[in-house]
Write an enzyme that holds these catalytic residues in place. Structure first.
Site, PDB file in Angstrom:
ATOM      1  N   ASP A 156     -32.824 -41.910  55.469  1.00  0.00           N
ATOM      2  CA  ASP A 156     -32.811 -43.104  56.302  1.00  0.00           C
ATOM      3  C   ASP A 156     -32.946 -44.362  55.451  1.00  0.00           C
ATOM      4  O   ASP A 156     -33.467 -44.295  54.326  1.00  0.00           O
ATOM      5  CB  ASP A 156     -33.963 -43.057  57.318  1.00  0.00           C
ATOM      6  CG  ASP A 156     -33.767 -41.961  58.357  1.00  0.00           C
ATOM      7  OD1 ASP A 156     -32.605 -41.584  58.613  1.00  0.00           O
ATOM      8  OD2 ASP A 156     -34.768 -41.488  58.918  1.00  0.00           O
TER       9      ASP A 156
ATOM     10  N   TYR B 203     -41.109 -34.159  50.015  1.00  0.00           N
ATOM     11  CA  TYR B 203     -41.278 -35.579  50.335  1.00  0.00           C
ATOM     12  C   TYR B 203     -42.722 -36.018  50.160  1.00  0.00           C
ATOM     13  O   TYR B 203     -43.651 -35.217  50.309  1.00  0.00           O
ATOM     14  CB  TYR B 203     -40.896 -35.852  51.796  1.00  0.00           C
ATOM     15  CG  TYR B 203     -39.471 -35.569  52.168  1.00  0.00           C
ATOM     16  CD1 TYR B 203     -38.469 -36.525  51.991  1.00  0.00           C
ATOM     17  CD2 TYR B 203     -39.110 -34.333  52.714  1.00  0.00           C
ATOM     18  CE1 TYR B 203     -37.158 -36.259  52.352  1.00  0.00           C
ATOM     19  CE2 TYR B 203     -37.800 -34.061  53.071  1.00  0.00           C
ATOM     20  CZ  TYR B 203     -36.833 -35.032  52.886  1.00  0.00           C
ATOM     21  OH  TYR B 203     -35.531 -34.758  53.240  1.00  0.00           O
TER      22      TYR B 203
ATOM     23  N   ASP C 122     -40.359 -44.411  63.569  1.00  0.00           N
ATOM     24  CA  ASP C 122     -40.731 -45.050  62.309  1.00  0.00           C
ATOM     25  C   ASP C 122     -41.020 -46.523  62.587  1.00  0.00           C
ATOM     26  O   ASP C 122     -40.817 -47.018  63.701  1.00  0.00           O
ATOM     27  CB  ASP C 122     -39.653 -44.874  61.228  1.00  0.00           C
ATOM     28  CG  ASP C 122     -38.308 -45.471  61.611  1.00  0.00           C
ATOM     29  OD1 ASP C 122     -38.276 -46.467  62.345  1.00  0.00           O
ATOM     30  OD2 ASP C 122     -37.280 -44.938  61.162  1.00  0.00           O
TER      31      ASP C 122
ATOM     32  N   ARG D 170     -40.005 -37.813  60.289  1.00  0.00           N
ATOM     33  CA  ARG D 170     -40.392 -38.706  61.387  1.00  0.00           C
ATOM     34  C   ARG D 170     -40.968 -37.912  62.552  1.00  0.00           C
ATOM     35  O   ARG D 170     -42.001 -38.279  63.129  1.00  0.00           O
ATOM     36  CB  ARG D 170     -39.172 -39.502  61.879  1.00  0.00           C
ATOM     37  CG  ARG D 170     -38.781 -40.664  61.007  1.00  0.00           C
ATOM     38  CD  ARG D 170     -37.618 -41.406  61.619  1.00  0.00           C
ATOM     39  NE  ARG D 170     -36.370 -40.668  61.509  1.00  0.00           N
ATOM     40  CZ  ARG D 170     -35.320 -40.847  62.308  1.00  0.00           C
ATOM     41  NH1 ARG D 170     -35.390 -41.709  63.315  1.00  0.00           N
ATOM     42  NH2 ARG D 170     -34.208 -40.181  62.126  1.00  0.00           N
TER      43      ARG D 170
END
Length: 311
Positions: free
Chosen positions: A39, A67, A81, A172
């Protein structure tokens, strides 16, 4: 022709498509594609396949990812987000022990509903396009695997955690689910991809670090060759005559494979064929290698699924 993968450290604010476009423009190539969308908010490892390597994006995109994520407790948004419209806010009076306990439970195989604002296709159109037009799609849950997850820092209302997960995992959604389990709600406020399959953070380059008239030449030096991709697959090195047959559309025969010392392979296993320092093809075994001796030499032993042309 430039063939291989260049690993870019994607900056925040750019889409993955933007990065691919920049790479194509800088290197002067026509074909390029990434192996998994990040993203605009996210940074980090974005492998970009060049020319013939674009035929491998499906293989490379299926690898696990790692991540470093930061979530904001007490805030729910439309996009899950901090870039989305705030839906609700609440007090985040939870203890560190509660946070660690809930986060640590998010391991193993879990069900995730993809975000409404995501690239998941519905009737041929990404879900985020439906959402932007005011239509919220009832997306079905998907099974993903969280191999490991651990809290790195708690500075309320923000919590940073490291997660290693399977392809298709939405961090997310993970933040939102953690927030719901805590009773506070939560959304993603920062995300960095540290690893994508064999491609790691220390391999990634920042495009803006390479300026000047020799920018193309400097970037070209960072391209990982095709032979270094898919390192876990068994490699079959072919002689010139066999390599030529493969390039001309021949399927690997029992006779072609009998002359090679191969590890134990089962039907369905993937292998790669190389010759003279080039990756020629990727194939699927049709029979276990220890049973080939019982077959006629002209029988097809493997099915080519990708063949590469370097002309």
């Amino acid at each position: 022709m430039m063939n291989g993968v260049i690993v870019i450290d994607k900056p925040a604010g750019k889409t993955s498509h933007d990065v691919v476009r920049d790479v194509k423009k800088t290197l002067g190539i026509k074909k390029a594609g990434h192996t998994g969308t990040l993203d605009p908010l996210a940074t980090g490892v974005l492998p970009v396949c060049l020319n013939e390597a674009t035929k491998l994006t499906g293989f490379l995109a299926g690898e696990d990812k790692e991540y470093l994520a930061t979530m904001l407790l007490g805030v729910r948004t439309e996009t899950m987000d901090t870039e989305g419209k705030i839906v609700s806010q609440s007090d985040c009076s939870v203890s560190e022990e509660e946070i660690v306990s809930v986060v640590s439970r998010m391991t193993g195989k879990i069900q995730q509903i993809p975000p409404a604002y995501s690239a998941v296709k519905y009737c041929g159109k990404p879900a985020y396009k439906w959402a932007r037009s005011g239509v919220l799609i009832d997306l079905k849950p998907r099974e993903v695997t969280i191999h490991s997850i651990a809290v790195e820092n708690i500075s309320l209302p923000r919590v940073t955690f490291r997660v290693n997960c399977s392809k298709g995992t939405y961090v997310r959604t993970l933040c939102s689910d953690i927030g719901e389990a805590l009773g506070t709600g939560a959304c993603l406020s920062g995300l960095r991809r540290l690893q994508s399959g064999i491609f790691s953070e220390n391999m990634a380059i920042v495009l803006n670090d390479y300026d000047g008239h020799n920018r193309k030449e400097e970037l070209a030096k960072k391209i990982l060759p095709m032979t270094q991709l898919l390192p876990l697959l068994a490699t079959i090195e072919l002689k010139d005559q066999s390599a030529a047959k493969l390039r001309n559309g021949w399927q690997p025969s029992v006779e072609m494979l009998k002359e090679h010392d191969l590890p134990l392979l089962k039907a369905g296993d993937m292998v790669k064929f190389t010759s003279g320092g080039y990756l020629l093809a990727v194939a699927e075994m049709l029979a276990p290698i220890n049973n080939l001796s019982a077959w006629d030499g002209k029988t097809q032993a493997a099915r080519i699924v990708r063949v590469f042309n370097y002309q």
